[in-house]
Structure formats: C-alpha cells, structure tokens
Design a protein around this motif. Sequence first.
Motif, PDB file in Angstrom:
ATOM      1  N   ASN A 176      -3.293  18.376  -8.925  1.00 36.71           N
ATOM      2  CA  ASN A 176      -2.034  17.764  -8.485  1.00 36.71           C
ATOM      3  C   ASN A 176      -2.270  16.587  -7.548  1.00 36.71           C
ATOM      4  N   LEU A 177      -3.280  16.709  -6.699  1.00 34.09           N
ATOM      5  CA  LEU A 177      -3.590  15.622  -5.783  1.00 34.09           C
ATOM      6  C   LEU A 177      -4.031  14.377  -6.544  1.00 34.09           C
ATOM      7  N   VAL A 178      -4.894  14.575  -7.523  1.00 34.15           N
ATOM      8  CA  VAL A 178      -5.384  13.446  -8.331  1.00 34.15           C
ATOM      9  C   VAL A 178      -4.239  12.782  -9.081  1.00 34.15           C
ATOM     10  N   GLU A 179      -3.368  13.592  -9.679  1.00 30.16           N
ATOM     11  CA  GLU A 179      -2.246  13.032 -10.435  1.00 30.16           C
ATOM     12  C   GLU A 179      -1.295  12.264  -9.528  1.00 30.16           C
ATOM     13  N   THR A 180      -1.083  12.755  -8.334  1.00 32.88           N
ATOM     14  CA  THR A 180      -0.193  12.071  -7.395  1.00 32.88           C
ATOM     15  C   THR A 180      -0.784  10.730  -6.979  1.00 32.88           C
ATOM     16  N   VAL A 181      -2.072  10.721  -6.655  1.00 36.10           N
ATOM     17  CA  VAL A 181      -2.721   9.470  -6.265  1.00 36.10           C
ATOM     18  C   VAL A 181      -2.737   8.498  -7.438  1.00 36.10           C
ATOM     19  N   LYS A 182      -2.981   9.013  -8.618  1.00 37.00           N
ATOM     20  CA  LYS A 182      -3.040   8.164  -9.810  1.00 37.00           C
ATOM     21  C   LYS A 182      -1.721   7.436 -10.034  1.00 37.00           C
ATOM     22  N   GLY A 183      -0.613   8.084  -9.695  1.00 36.01           N
ATOM     23  CA  GLY A 183       0.696   7.473  -9.887  1.00 36.01           C
ATOM     24  C   GLY A 183       0.911   6.231  -9.031  1.00 36.01           C
ATOM     25  N   PHE A 184       0.184   6.135  -7.923  1.00 37.76           N
ATOM     26  CA  PHE A 184       0.333   4.995  -7.022  1.00 37.76           C
ATOM     27  C   PHE A 184      -0.897   4.098  -6.981  1.00 37.76           C
ATOM     28  N   ALA A 185      -2.024   4.620  -7.419  1.00 37.18           N
ATOM     29  CA  ALA A 185      -3.276   3.866  -7.292  1.00 37.18           C
ATOM     30  C   ALA A 185      -4.157   4.106  -8.510  1.00 37.18           C
ATOM     31  N   SER A 196     -12.924  13.313   0.501  1.00 41.08           N
ATOM     32  CA  SER A 196     -12.854  12.465   1.694  1.00 41.08           C
ATOM     33  C   SER A 196     -12.693  11.000   1.299  1.00 41.08           C
ATOM     34  N   ARG A 197     -13.420  10.583   0.264  1.00 37.15           N
ATOM     35  CA  ARG A 197     -13.299   9.198  -0.211  1.00 37.15           C
ATOM     36  C   ARG A 197     -11.904   8.940  -0.785  1.00 37.15           C
ATOM     37  N   LEU A 198     -11.377   9.948  -1.498  1.00 41.59           N
ATOM     38  CA  LEU A 198     -10.044   9.802  -2.080  1.00 41.59           C
ATOM     39  C   LEU A 198      -8.986   9.653  -0.993  1.00 41.59           C
ATOM     40  N   MET A 199      -9.094  10.459   0.058  1.00 39.42           N
ATOM     41  CA  MET A 199      -8.129  10.369   1.137  1.00 39.42           C
ATOM     42  C   MET A 199      -8.245   9.040   1.869  1.00 39.42           C
ATOM     43  N   ALA A 200      -9.456   8.501   1.957  1.00 40.28           N
ATOM     44  CA  ALA A 200      -9.648   7.200   2.598  1.00 40.28           C
ATOM     45  C   ALA A 200      -9.001   6.091   1.771  1.00 40.28           C
ATOM     46  N   VAL A 201      -9.111   6.213   0.456  1.00 42.40           N
ATOM     47  CA  VAL A 201      -8.512   5.218  -0.444  1.00 42.40           C
ATOM     48  C   VAL A 201      -6.997   5.163  -0.254  1.00 42.40           C
ATOM     49  N   SER A 202      -6.389   6.308  -0.040  1.00 43.14           N
ATOM     50  CA  SER A 202      -4.936   6.367   0.070  1.00 43.14           C
ATOM     51  C   SER A 202      -4.410   5.543   1.238  1.00 43.14           C
ATOM     52  N   GLU A 203      -5.266   5.245   2.208  1.00 37.75           N
ATOM     53  CA  GLU A 203      -4.868   4.452   3.364  1.00 37.75           C
ATOM     54  C   GLU A 203      -4.409   3.052   2.944  1.00 37.75           C
ATOM     55  N   TYR A 238      -2.555   2.324   0.434  1.00 39.21           N
ATOM     56  CA  TYR A 238      -1.330   2.357  -0.363  1.00 39.21           C
ATOM     57  C   TYR A 238      -0.195   2.979   0.441  1.00 39.21           C
ATOM     58  N   PRO A 239       0.577   2.158   1.120  1.00 41.88           N
ATOM     59  CA  PRO A 239       1.672   2.666   1.969  1.00 41.88           C
ATOM     60  C   PRO A 239       2.669   3.547   1.214  1.00 41.88           C
ATOM     61  N   ASP A 240       2.987   3.169  -0.014  1.00 41.55           N
ATOM     62  CA  ASP A 240       3.946   3.973  -0.774  1.00 41.55           C
ATOM     63  C   ASP A 240       3.400   5.373  -1.047  1.00 41.55           C
ATOM     64  N   LEU A 241       2.096   5.441  -1.304  1.00 41.86           N
ATOM     65  CA  LEU A 241       1.468   6.748  -1.527  1.00 41.86           C
ATOM     66  C   LEU A 241       1.482   7.569  -0.244  1.00 41.86           C
ATOM     67  N   LYS A 242       1.148   6.935   0.867  1.00 39.69           N
ATOM     68  CA  LYS A 242       1.075   7.642   2.148  1.00 39.69           C
ATOM     69  C   LYS A 242       2.416   8.220   2.565  1.00 39.69           C
ATOM     70  N   SER A 243       3.497   7.595   2.105  1.00 40.72           N
ATOM     71  CA  SER A 243       4.824   8.069   2.490  1.00 40.72           C
ATOM     72  C   SER A 243       5.449   8.990   1.434  1.00 40.72           C
ATOM     73  N   ASN A 280       5.398  14.332  -1.943  1.00 42.13           N
ATOM     74  CA  ASN A 280       4.480  15.220  -2.665  1.00 42.13           C
ATOM     75  C   ASN A 280       3.059  15.039  -2.150  1.00 42.13           C
ATOM     76  N   PHE A 281       2.673  13.792  -1.926  1.00 40.94           N
ATOM     77  CA  PHE A 281       1.338  13.514  -1.400  1.00 40.94           C
ATOM     78  C   PHE A 281       1.181  14.093   0.003  1.00 40.94           C
ATOM     79  N   LEU A 282       2.197  13.930   0.836  1.00 47.17           N
ATOM     80  CA  LEU A 282       2.132  14.454   2.199  1.00 47.17           C
ATOM     81  C   LEU A 282       1.982  15.972   2.200  1.00 47.17           C
ATOM     82  N   ALA A 283       2.706  16.632   1.276  1.00 44.17           N
ATOM     83  CA  ALA A 283       2.611  18.091   1.191  1.00 44.17           C
ATOM     84  C   ALA A 283       1.224  18.519   0.737  1.00 44.17           C
ATOM     85  N   LEU A 284       0.681  17.818  -0.263  1.00 43.54           N
ATOM     86  CA  LEU A 284      -0.660  18.142  -0.751  1.00 43.54           C
ATOM     87  C   LEU A 284      -1.713  17.856   0.315  1.00 43.54           C
ATOM     88  N   GLN A 285      -1.526  16.769   1.030  1.00 42.49           N
ATOM     89  CA  GLN A 285      -2.463  16.421   2.098  1.00 42.49           C
ATOM     90  C   GLN A 285      -2.482  17.501   3.173  1.00 42.49           C
TER      91      GLN A 285
END
Length: 209
Positions: A65-74, A122-129, A131-136, A139-144
């Motif tokens: 789920n985390l990968v799919e969520t990140v993929k949607g924004f990045a 850890s690298r994936l979470m760093a990448v999310s930095e 992408y503001p839309d992803l960080k907000s 679903n991503f916040l809950a998974l994080q």
Amino acid sequence: MQNHAVVTNNPALFRRWYQLTALIMLAMTLSGCGINNIPSYDEQVKAAWAQVENQYQRRADLVPNLVETVKGFASQEKETLTAVIEARSKATSIQVDDSILNNPRKLQQFQQAQGQLTSALSRLMAVSERYPDLKSNQNFLALQSQLEGTENRIAVARRDFIQAVERYNTEIRTFPGRIWHSMLYSDMPIRENFKATAENADEAPKVKF
C-alpha cells in the motif's frame, strides 16, 4: 498414626515410601538449583523470536500500500520504488520458523534481507520529501505513522530477543547451568544472536517528518 505404623512394619512398603520421599525432596532441591532454567529460557527465546517475526511481517504487509500510494504521486521514482519491492520480496521469501534459531547462516541471511528492506524504505521516505502533495496525502500520512510504529515495535522485539538469547547462552556456559546442560540438555545448542550491522543498528529508523 495407624497408616504410619503399617508403613514402618512393612519393610518393602517403607522402602518404597522412603524412596518416594527422597525423590520429592531431591526434585525440590534441584528445582532451586536451576535445573529447569535452560528449557525455560529456551522457551523465552522462541517466544521472543515469534514477536520478531510478527513485527517484520507487519512491516512487510504495509509495503504494497505504501508503494502504491507513493507511485500515485511520484511514479518517476521508479528506481526507488523497485528497490523497495525487490527488498520486500527477498525478505519475505526466506522461510522462517523456530528451526532458524539453530541455523546461524539462515539467521544471518534473514537479518541481512530485513536490513536491506529497512534501507530501501528509508530511501523511499526520503524521496517523499520532494513531493508536497504526497506528504499531505491522508493515506500516506496514515501509512507513514503505521510504519513508524512498526519500526519501533521491531526495535523492541529485537532487543527482547537479543536479551533472551544472551540469558539462555549465559545459563549454558556458566555454573550450575553448564552442569545441567551436560547432564540433561546436551541436545540444546548455543543460540545464534542478532549482530549489529551498522552504527545505531538497535535504533528504529526515523521515518516521520
């Protein structure tokens, strides 16, 4: 009194009663000397290991789920996403049960695979930095948040396992446990333990921003 007289007047019965009493007293004495410590500590090791497995599996279940969520924004972060997927696949491909505790090589492989997944996440979470839309995204916040909690649980489970193995191994190597091991539990081996693979390896990775 009558029962006591019957026992004392019957040599065979008295001898049997004396032997039974002696065995009971011996058992009570030995229990106070730690005769049961080794199997008890071994069960604690297995219980602690089960918690390690549970928490690592909990983390693995979060990854898709985390990968799919990140993929949607990045989606352009294909290399990082692929590394996470491959690391998860490798970590979950290692079949683990109590037998792994008697197989140092397999335990090391398990630890290395989980370490690779930790690094990839850890690298994936760093990448999310980036992408503001992803960080907000809720679903991503809950998974994080779940991932952070799971990493903390993993750190606790690993610590408890390490302590349980150290207690078990120390019992086998020191007096009087060493005697009981040679006499009664020689089939129970020294247990392999987790080894630190990096600086601050016992600390949970920081995944919260």
